[in-house]
Design a protein around this motif. Structure first.
Motif, PDB file in Angstrom:
ATOM      1  N   ALA A 110       0.831  -1.199   0.000  1.00 48.26           N
ATOM      2  CA  ALA A 110       0.000   0.000   0.000  1.00 48.26           C
ATOM      3  C   ALA A 110       0.866   1.250   0.000  1.00 48.26           C
ATOM      4  O   ALA A 110       0.466   2.307  -0.498  1.00 48.26           O
ATOM      5  N   ARG A 111       2.053   1.160   0.571  1.00 47.97           N
ATOM      6  CA  ARG A 111       3.005   2.272   0.557  1.00 47.97           C
ATOM      7  C   ARG A 111       4.134   1.904  -0.403  1.00 47.97           C
ATOM      8  O   ARG A 111       5.228   1.517  -0.025  1.00 47.97           O
ATOM      9  N   HIS A 112       3.853   2.000  -1.713  1.00 49.68           N
ATOM     10  CA  HIS A 112       4.828   1.541  -2.694  1.00 49.68           C
ATOM     11  C   HIS A 112       5.785   2.677  -3.101  1.00 49.68           C
ATOM     12  O   HIS A 112       5.535   3.866  -2.824  1.00 49.68           O
ATOM     13  N   PRO A 113       6.892   2.348  -3.787  1.00 53.35           N
ATOM     14  CA  PRO A 113       7.968   3.325  -3.995  1.00 53.35           C
ATOM     15  C   PRO A 113       7.659   4.467  -4.954  1.00 53.35           C
ATOM     16  O   PRO A 113       8.405   5.452  -4.973  1.00 53.35           O
ATOM     17  N   LEU A 114       6.588   4.391  -5.755  1.00 58.99           N
ATOM     18  CA  LEU A 114       6.310   5.473  -6.695  1.00 58.99           C
ATOM     19  C   LEU A 114       5.460   6.579  -6.081  1.00 58.99           C
ATOM     20  O   LEU A 114       5.395   7.684  -6.629  1.00 58.99           O
ATOM     21  N   ARG A 115       4.867   6.322  -4.935  1.00 58.07           N
ATOM     22  CA  ARG A 115       3.953   7.305  -4.360  1.00 58.07           C
ATOM     23  C   ARG A 115       4.655   8.607  -3.985  1.00 58.07           C
ATOM     24  O   ARG A 115       4.168   9.699  -4.300  1.00 58.07           O
ATOM     25  N   GLN A 116       5.802   8.524  -3.346  1.00 56.21           N
ATOM     26  CA  GLN A 116       6.473   9.758  -2.911  1.00 56.21           C
ATOM     27  C   GLN A 116       7.042  10.570  -4.070  1.00 56.21           C
ATOM     28  O   GLN A 116       6.876  11.795  -4.113  1.00 56.21           O
ATOM     29  N   PRO A 117       7.699   9.945  -5.055  1.00 61.32           N
ATOM     30  CA  PRO A 117       8.151  10.744  -6.204  1.00 61.32           C
ATOM     31  C   PRO A 117       7.005  11.449  -6.925  1.00 61.32           C
ATOM     32  O   PRO A 117       7.144  12.583  -7.377  1.00 61.32           O
ATOM     33  N   LEU A 118       5.855  10.776  -7.039  1.00 64.91           N
ATOM     34  CA  LEU A 118       4.711  11.398  -7.696  1.00 64.91           C
ATOM     35  C   LEU A 118       4.202  12.571  -6.868  1.00 64.91           C
ATOM     36  O   LEU A 118       3.843  13.623  -7.421  1.00 64.91           O
ATOM     37  N   ALA A 119       4.182  12.406  -5.545  1.00 67.24           N
ATOM     38  CA  ALA A 119       3.765  13.511  -4.673  1.00 67.24           C
ATOM     39  C   ALA A 119       4.725  14.688  -4.803  1.00 67.24           C
ATOM     40  O   ALA A 119       4.301  15.845  -4.915  1.00 67.24           O
ATOM     41  N   ASN A 120       6.025  14.400  -4.814  1.00 62.71           N
ATOM     42  CA  ASN A 120       7.018  15.485  -4.937  1.00 62.71           C
ATOM     43  C   ASN A 120       6.853  16.245  -6.249  1.00 62.71           C
ATOM     44  O   ASN A 120       6.995  17.473  -6.293  1.00 62.71           O
ATOM     45  N   ALA A 121       6.551  15.512  -7.315  1.00 65.26           N
ATOM     46  CA  ALA A 121       6.414  16.149  -8.631  1.00 65.26           C
ATOM     47  C   ALA A 121       5.231  17.117  -8.670  1.00 65.26           C
ATOM     48  O   ALA A 121       5.223  18.063  -9.466  1.00 65.26           O
ATOM     49  N   MET A 122       4.234  16.894  -7.831  1.00 61.15           N
ATOM     50  CA  MET A 122       3.091  17.798  -7.750  1.00 61.15           C
ATOM     51  C   MET A 122       3.326  18.905  -6.728  1.00 61.15           C
ATOM     52  O   MET A 122       2.994  20.083  -6.963  1.00 61.15           O
ATOM     53  N   VAL A 123       3.923  18.572  -5.605  1.00 57.46           N
ATOM     54  CA  VAL A 123       4.098  19.556  -4.523  1.00 57.46           C
ATOM     55  C   VAL A 123       5.073  20.666  -4.914  1.00 57.46           C
ATOM     56  O   VAL A 123       4.827  21.855  -4.644  1.00 57.46           O
ATOM     57  N   GLU A 124       6.176  20.309  -5.571  1.00 53.83           N
ATOM     58  CA  GLU A 124       7.227  21.302  -5.847  1.00 53.83           C
ATOM     59  C   GLU A 124       6.747  22.480  -6.680  1.00 53.83           C
ATOM     60  O   GLU A 124       6.987  23.642  -6.311  1.00 53.83           O
ATOM     61  N   PRO A 125       6.060  22.301  -7.802  1.00 50.26           N
ATOM     62  CA  PRO A 125       5.589  23.475  -8.547  1.00 50.26           C
ATOM     63  C   PRO A 125       4.542  24.282  -7.788  1.00 50.26           C
ATOM     64  O   PRO A 125       4.455  25.506  -7.969  1.00 50.26           O
ATOM     65  N   VAL A 126       3.754  23.622  -6.947  1.00 52.53           N
ATOM     66  CA  VAL A 126       2.767  24.369  -6.158  1.00 52.53           C
ATOM     67  C   VAL A 126       3.469  25.255  -5.143  1.00 52.53           C
ATOM     68  O   VAL A 126       3.125  26.439  -4.978  1.00 52.53           O
ATOM     69  N   GLU A 127       4.472  24.721  -4.471  1.00 55.78           N
ATOM     70  CA  GLU A 127       5.169  25.495  -3.442  1.00 55.78           C
ATOM     71  C   GLU A 127       5.957  26.660  -4.033  1.00 55.78           C
ATOM     72  O   GLU A 127       6.190  27.666  -3.362  1.00 55.78           O
TER      73      GLU A 127
END
Length: 378
Positions: free
Chosen positions: A68-85
């Motif tokens: 359920a906590r697989h390795p692609l989840r965090q990179p995908l989150a980072n790719a969305m969070v960084e441009p927003v921030e």
């Protein structure tokens, strides 16, 4: 999201238009063909993780078979969070529209001390389960993947301050507790514009269809797996069984069709005109949840509808009154023959369906977001 070309994009666009009347709205998404129209500011998400659908969709989903906590989840989150921030804007509410951006939405709501609004378009684990069953994925793999995905969805609902479901059935699937604020706001339709009829003659030329025979229409975006499977049933089963009936497949990325009585023009700008070319509408979906935009569009055009049980979910459809309901190809063939031979049945179904469409205008449904925002203020 803009311009919208499928059901999910229409829902997104209508929701964004409403939210933009309630405050300043930024939309974080991969850039589209056109710039956003209206009082919205775009935040372009240009990461390759979002530019390649097999990565952010198939691979991201498939990895739930591992954990359920697989390795692609965090990179995908980072790719969305960084441009927003990088906008340096302080947000009061973060709105999450798709499962793939759930982790990013949760991170942003925490860092901004903002409320999290989760718009649940579907019970996605149900769609995933049907998809895997049809592909005969080994049961041990299927169960693990679906259970992990459902856990992920349930955790997102628990984390959100408010969740909006598209149907009461979807809310019940997650057994949401009383402590969680939830609303049900179904899909809608542009009832007024579709009922006016558009320009059928121009639509016939665009679609390349003669328009002089009995015509059945199916509407959908074919990069969505349930729509692709429905289209294959029409092409492989219904069209050969009914060679004197024309089948019109409307929507983006249509499948290849070899039959002489199948027309697949792709996306058409004049949806109202194209729908009014048809004598009947089909919804042979075998998996899915929420309310189906295509059904409401059919009803707004006063088309008699043949649908599976899945297609009627979220709508007050009584079989035989607002639609003919069947769940196999043989039933669809029989239903088409019934409609073709009975103008009175077509008229009666069309009039009953129109009443449902009139109750689901986008303007009235989106007004319910006023109460959602008030709940987030509390």
């Amino acid at each position: 999201m803009y311009p919208p070309k499928n059901g999910a994009e229409v829902r997104l666009w209508k929701t964004a238009q409403k939210l933009s009347t309630l405050g300043d709205l930024w939309v974080a998404a991969p850039p589209g063909e056109q710039r956003l129209d209206g009082d919205m500011e775009p935040i372009d998400v240009t990461s390759p993780l979002f530019n390649h659908q097999p990565v952010w969709d198939e691979l991201w989903t498939g990895l739930f078979a591992v954990s359920a906590r697989h390795p692609l989840r965090q990179p995908l989150a980072n790719a969305m969070v960084e441009p927003v921030e990088r906008t340096t804007v302080s947000f009061d509410v973060v709105v999450c529209e798709f499962p793939q951006v759930t982790d990013a939405a949760a991170e942003l709501s925490t860092s901004h001390d903002a409320k999290l609004l989760l718009n649940k378009h579907n019970a996605d684990y149900e769609i995933l389960d049907g998809y895997l069953r049809e592909r005969s994925v080994p049961s041990v793999v299927r169960r693990r993947l679906v259970e992990n995905f459902r856990e992920f969805e349930a955790n997102a609902i628990e984390t959100a301050d408010v969740t909006v479901f598209q149907s009461e059935e979807d809310r019940k699937r997650f057994d949401v507790g009383a402590a969680t604020d939830t609303f049900v706001i179904p899909n809608g339709c542009d009832y007024r514009s579709i009922s006016h009829g558009g320009d059928p003659e121009a639509a016939a030329r665009e679609c390349g269809i003669p328009g002089d025979g009995f015509t059945c229409v199916f509407l959908g975006s074919y990069d969505y797996a349930p729509n692709r499977r429905a289209a294959r049933l029409i092409i492989d089963d219904l069209a050969p069984a009914l060679p004197d009936v024309d089948f019109l497949l409307l929507g983006r990325n249509p499948p290849a069709a070899s039959g002489d009585n199948v027309y697949a023009p792709g996306y058409v700008a004049d949806l109202a005109g194209a729908l009014h070319l048809a004598d009947a509408a089909l919804c042979p979906l075998t998996t899915g949840s929420g309310t189906k935009l295509k059904m409401l569009d059919y009803f707004a055009a006063e088309l008699p509808v043949i649908s599976t049980t899945v297609g009627t979910q979220g709508l007050s459809v009584e079989p035989g009154r607002e639609a003919l309901v069947c769940d196999d190809a043989e039933g669809f063939v029989g239903g088409i023959e019934r409609l073709r031979s009975s103008p009175e049945l077509r008229r009666r179904l069309g009039e009953s369906g129109r009443e449902i469409a009139a109750e689901h205008s986008w303007d009235s449904l989106m007004a319910e977001y006023d109460a959602v925002i008030e709940a987030l203020r509390d």
